[in-house]
Write a protein that holds these residues in place. Sequence first.
Motif, short mmCIF file in Angstrom:
data_model
loop_
_atom_site.label_atom_id
_atom_site.label_comp_id
_atom_site.label_asym_id
_atom_site.label_seq_id
_atom_site.Cartn_x
_atom_site.Cartn_y
_atom_site.Cartn_z
N ASN A 249 5.37 -4.30 -0.15
CA ASN A 249 6.53 -3.44 0.09
C ASN A 249 6.29 -2.55 1.30
O ASN A 249 7.17 -2.40 2.17
CB ASN A 249 6.81 -2.60 -1.15
CG ASN A 249 7.99 -1.68 -0.97
OD1 ASN A 249 7.86 -0.53 -0.55
ND2 ASN A 249 9.18 -2.18 -1.30
N LEU A 250 5.09 -1.98 1.38
CA LEU A 250 4.75 -1.11 2.51
C LEU A 250 4.72 -1.88 3.83
O LEU A 250 5.26 -1.42 4.85
CB LEU A 250 3.40 -0.45 2.26
CG LEU A 250 2.81 0.37 3.41
CD1 LEU A 250 3.73 1.53 3.77
CD2 LEU A 250 1.43 0.88 3.07
N LEU A 251 4.11 -3.05 3.83
CA LEU A 251 4.00 -3.82 5.07
C LEU A 251 5.35 -4.31 5.56
O LEU A 251 5.59 -4.38 6.77
CB LEU A 251 3.04 -5.00 4.85
CG LEU A 251 1.58 -4.60 4.60
CD1 LEU A 251 0.73 -5.83 4.30
CD2 LEU A 251 0.99 -3.82 5.77
N ALA A 252 6.23 -4.66 4.65
CA ALA A 252 7.58 -5.07 5.04
C ALA A 252 8.29 -3.92 5.75
O ALA A 252 8.98 -4.12 6.76
CB ALA A 252 8.38 -5.52 3.82
N ARG A 253 8.12 -2.69 5.23
CA ARG A 253 8.72 -1.52 5.88
C ARG A 253 8.03 -1.21 7.20
O ARG A 253 8.69 -0.86 8.19
CB ARG A 253 8.65 -0.32 4.95
CG ARG A 253 9.60 -0.40 3.77
CD ARG A 253 9.67 0.90 2.99
NE ARG A 253 8.46 1.16 2.22
CZ ARG A 253 7.55 2.07 2.53
NH1 ARG A 253 7.68 2.79 3.65
NH2 ARG A 253 6.49 2.26 1.77
N LEU B 191 -2.98 -16.78 3.47
CA LEU B 191 -2.01 -15.78 3.88
C LEU B 191 -1.10 -15.46 2.70
O LEU B 191 -0.40 -16.34 2.21
CB LEU B 191 -1.19 -16.30 5.06
CG LEU B 191 -0.12 -15.37 5.63
CD1 LEU B 191 -0.73 -14.09 6.15
CD2 LEU B 191 0.67 -16.08 6.73
N LEU B 192 -1.12 -14.21 2.24
CA LEU B 192 -0.30 -13.81 1.11
C LEU B 192 1.10 -13.40 1.55
O LEU B 192 2.08 -13.72 0.88
CB LEU B 192 -0.96 -12.66 0.35
CG LEU B 192 -2.34 -12.95 -0.28
CD1 LEU B 192 -2.82 -11.74 -1.06
CD2 LEU B 192 -2.28 -14.19 -1.19
N SER B 193 1.19 -12.68 2.67
CA SER B 193 2.49 -12.26 3.17
C SER B 193 2.39 -11.93 4.64
O SER B 193 1.32 -11.54 5.13
CB SER B 193 3.02 -11.05 2.39
OG SER B 193 2.08 -9.98 2.43
N SER B 194 3.50 -12.09 5.36
CA SER B 194 3.51 -11.88 6.80
C SER B 194 4.89 -11.40 7.23
O SER B 194 5.89 -12.02 6.90
CB SER B 194 3.13 -13.18 7.53
OG SER B 194 3.08 -12.99 8.93
N PHE B 195 4.91 -10.29 7.97
CA PHE B 195 6.17 -9.71 8.41
C PHE B 195 6.08 -9.41 9.91
O PHE B 195 5.05 -8.98 10.41
CB PHE B 195 6.47 -8.41 7.66
CG PHE B 195 6.41 -8.55 6.16
CD1 PHE B 195 7.50 -9.01 5.43
CD2 PHE B 195 5.25 -8.22 5.47
CE1 PHE B 195 7.44 -9.13 4.05
CE2 PHE B 195 5.17 -8.34 4.09
CZ PHE B 195 6.28 -8.79 3.37
N GLY B 196 7.18 -9.63 10.62
CA GLY B 196 7.24 -9.28 12.03
C GLY B 196 7.07 -10.48 12.93
O GLY B 196 7.03 -11.62 12.48
#
Length: 233
Positions: free
Chosen positions: A134-138, A101-106
């Motif tokens: 950046n896009l996924l965080a938004r 997992l590189l990044s996870s938001f929400g």
Amino acid sequence: MALLGKAAVAMWWDILPAQREEFQEWHSREHFPERMGLEGFLRGSRWSNIDGGTGFFVMYELASYETLTSAGYLRSLNNPTPWSAKMMPHHLNMVRSQCKLLSSFGGGLGKAVLTIRLSPADGQAGPLRAWLENLLARQAESKGIVGAHLLQTRTPEAAMTQEQKIRGGDAVADWIVLLSSYETEVLQHALADELSPQRLEAAGALAAMTQDIYALSFSLGKHDLTSLSHRSG
């Protein structure tokens, strides 16, 4: 859909209509409970293609990358149950990716998920990852979106398992984008706009990529095993 842990197994395959009913019974009542009983397995989810086709997306969320090569998991993969051995040949066009997992938001589990399989162009891995994160965080803060995640396939060095041999070997993805929502239309809009193939290619992805939207069919977490054992008892 906040992902649990630091790794995952992400899989896509087709099940023909003649096997669909038995597959879902086996997968829900035997296979998921078996996997969730293994150390390091935190949650499993199964999703069916929203267009009514034969495709499924399945994901296991894992405590750590080391879970992929744990003794318990390898023992399970190399000793499938009779019902598993019966169903494995019906997993058609199998793509199985063992991921970090590189990044996870929400947070939360939406009723629909958009999956995008893609690869960075030569020399574009760094810029593409930064753009995607950046896009996924938004996106995770956008109306209707409950989770946005980026995974990368990192296949451990291990011999082909008995389950893989039954299936005849599996293909793998490279990078995986997951976007989850409580409204399918929100994902369709994202796919047509900020996560369109044209935008992804302009950000550094190769033109060859695969996008699909799936509806949640079943989910089982490790904590659910207690209620299952109480009910069966």
